[in-house]
Design a protein around this motif. Structure first.
Motif, mmCIF file in Angstrom:
data_model
loop_
_atom_site.group_PDB
_atom_site.id
_atom_site.type_symbol
_atom_site.label_atom_id
_atom_site.label_comp_id
_atom_site.label_asym_id
_atom_site.label_seq_id
_atom_site.Cartn_x
_atom_site.Cartn_y
_atom_site.Cartn_z
ATOM 1 N N ILE A 212 12.179 3.482 -5.183
ATOM 2 C CA ILE A 212 11.398 3.311 -3.965
ATOM 3 C C ILE A 212 10.430 2.153 -4.171
ATOM 4 O O ILE A 212 9.719 2.104 -5.191
ATOM 5 C CB ILE A 212 10.594 4.584 -3.624
ATOM 6 N N SER A 214 7.159 0.187 -2.378
ATOM 7 C CA SER A 214 6.118 0.331 -1.354
ATOM 8 C C SER A 214 5.506 -1.023 -1.076
ATOM 9 O O SER A 214 4.829 -1.604 -1.938
ATOM 10 C CB SER A 214 5.038 1.313 -1.832
ATOM 11 N N ASP A 217 4.208 -3.933 5.750
ATOM 12 C CA ASP A 217 5.020 -4.559 6.793
ATOM 13 C C ASP A 217 4.236 -5.683 7.447
ATOM 14 O O ASP A 217 3.148 -6.057 6.974
ATOM 15 C CB ASP A 217 5.492 -3.520 7.818
ATOM 16 N N THR A 222 1.552 -0.218 4.706
ATOM 17 C CA THR A 222 2.463 -0.028 3.576
ATOM 18 C C THR A 222 3.562 0.963 3.945
ATOM 19 O O THR A 222 3.293 2.057 4.452
ATOM 20 C CB THR A 222 1.705 0.465 2.342
ATOM 21 N N GLN A 223 4.790 0.571 3.679
ATOM 22 C CA GLN A 223 5.950 1.397 3.984
ATOM 23 C C GLN A 223 6.790 1.571 2.710
ATOM 24 O O GLN A 223 6.849 0.674 1.871
ATOM 25 C CB GLN A 223 6.816 0.733 5.067
ATOM 26 N N ASP A 224 7.425 2.719 2.595
ATOM 27 C CA ASP A 224 8.347 2.975 1.489
ATOM 28 C C ASP A 224 9.763 2.582 1.897
ATOM 29 O O ASP A 224 10.183 2.835 3.036
ATOM 30 C CB ASP A 224 8.326 4.444 1.092
ATOM 31 N N HIS A 225 10.484 1.977 0.952
ATOM 32 C CA HIS A 225 11.856 1.553 1.213
ATOM 33 C C HIS A 225 12.734 1.948 0.028
ATOM 34 O O HIS A 225 12.318 1.815 -1.126
ATOM 35 C CB HIS A 225 11.933 0.028 1.400
ATOM 36 N N LYS A 258 4.566 -1.715 -7.585
ATOM 37 C CA LYS A 258 5.037 -1.384 -6.236
ATOM 38 C C LYS A 258 6.294 -0.531 -6.256
ATOM 39 O O LYS A 258 6.796 -0.142 -5.193
ATOM 40 C CB LYS A 258 5.319 -2.670 -5.456
ATOM 41 N N ARG A 260 8.628 2.763 -7.756
ATOM 42 C CA ARG A 260 8.595 4.083 -8.415
ATOM 43 C C ARG A 260 9.969 4.728 -8.337
ATOM 44 O O ARG A 260 10.765 4.440 -7.444
ATOM 45 C CB ARG A 260 7.541 4.989 -7.786
#
Length: 262
Positions: A212, A214, A217, A222-225, A258, A260
């Motif tokens: 993942i 973080s 955008d 902050t967004q998780d991808h 960033k 994990r």
């Protein structure tokens, strides 16, 4: 001819470096201008050198922040930077006198000479300076690491990869790599030991671990991808740098902080 002097002036707040470069008793260049102005001037004076130019690899604050103080100390000298970088650097400092273009040769006095080479990726107008068996790489290539491609003014992962493989690693193996962060290296050492270079060259395999990341955008949220981790390697600041691959196949470089594991 006397041996080239390369004085590394460290910037503790950024784990960074600026440089005083020249031959004893002659004119010298300051390469980048983020280090303490007094220490830069003292390093030149120690070798009887007269500052004659400031060469800026790119516009980021830790590479230009002391420029005005430096010029107050040494007087008006040429301050050279790529045209793409100047408007961005102007957010922090002024004092630029000319643009440097890719492949342009910069002569300082009779003996000191550098060739500017474009090495985009970390920023669009990033320049490295080649001369006298050294290459000053700014934030493109570090000892056993590489730059990121998410800082202000960046271009792409593909640009950074090409800058390293197709430009910097075309230099002789004995060329000393002098970067904006961390200790010196050589082109040969990076070819053999840099984890990113080794994967790019096919010497080591790519990873494919799901992780993942973080990241903010466009609105700063902050967004998780979900992405794939191709490589995680030590970085100059004691952390790690991660080469990730997005679901659409695009490659990216981000700080290990960033990333994990799920």
């Amino acid at each position: 001819m006397a041996e080239l002097v390369v004085e590394r002036i460290e910037i503790p707040a950024f784990v960074g470096n600026s440089y005083v470069v020249g031959f004893p008793g002659g004119p010298c260049a300051f390469i980048d201008a983020g280090a303490d102005a007094a220490k830069m001037s003292e390093a030149a004076a120690k070798h009887g050198m007269t500052p004659a130019a400031v060469l800026l690899t790119h516009h980021h604050y830790d590479h230009v922040s002391e420029l005005e103080e430096i010029l107050d100390r040494i007087g008006k000298v040429d301050v050279l930077i790529h045209e793409f970088e100047q408007p961005l650097a102007s957010e922090f400092v002024t004092g630029f006198t000319a643009n440097i273009e890719d492949r342009e040769v910069i002569r300082i006095g009779e003996d000191l000479e550098f060739r500017a080479v474009a090495t985009p990726g970390h920023t669009k107008g990033m320049l490295s300076f080649v001369g006298h068996g050294h290459v000053f790489t700014g934030d493109t290539l570090f000892r056993e690491s590489v730059a990121g491609v998410r800082a202000p003014g960046h271009t792409t992962f593909e640009d950074l990869k090409s800058s390293i493989l197709d430009t910097l690693l075309e230099l002789p193996d004995e060329t000393i790599v002098v970067s904006g962060h961390a200790a010196p290296s050589t082109i040969g050492h990076e070819r053999e030991h840099n984890p990113f270079v080794r994967v790019w060259d096919g010497l080591d395999p790519e990873g494919d671990e799901p992780v993942i990341v973080s990241l903010p955008d466009d609105d700063g949220v902050t967004q998780d991808h979900e992405v794939r981790l191709v490589l995680e390697a030590a970085d100059y600041d004691g952390g790690t740098k991660c080469w990730i691959r997005w679901p659409d196949g695009a490659d990216d470089l981000v700080p290990g902080s960033k990333v994990r594991r799920p």
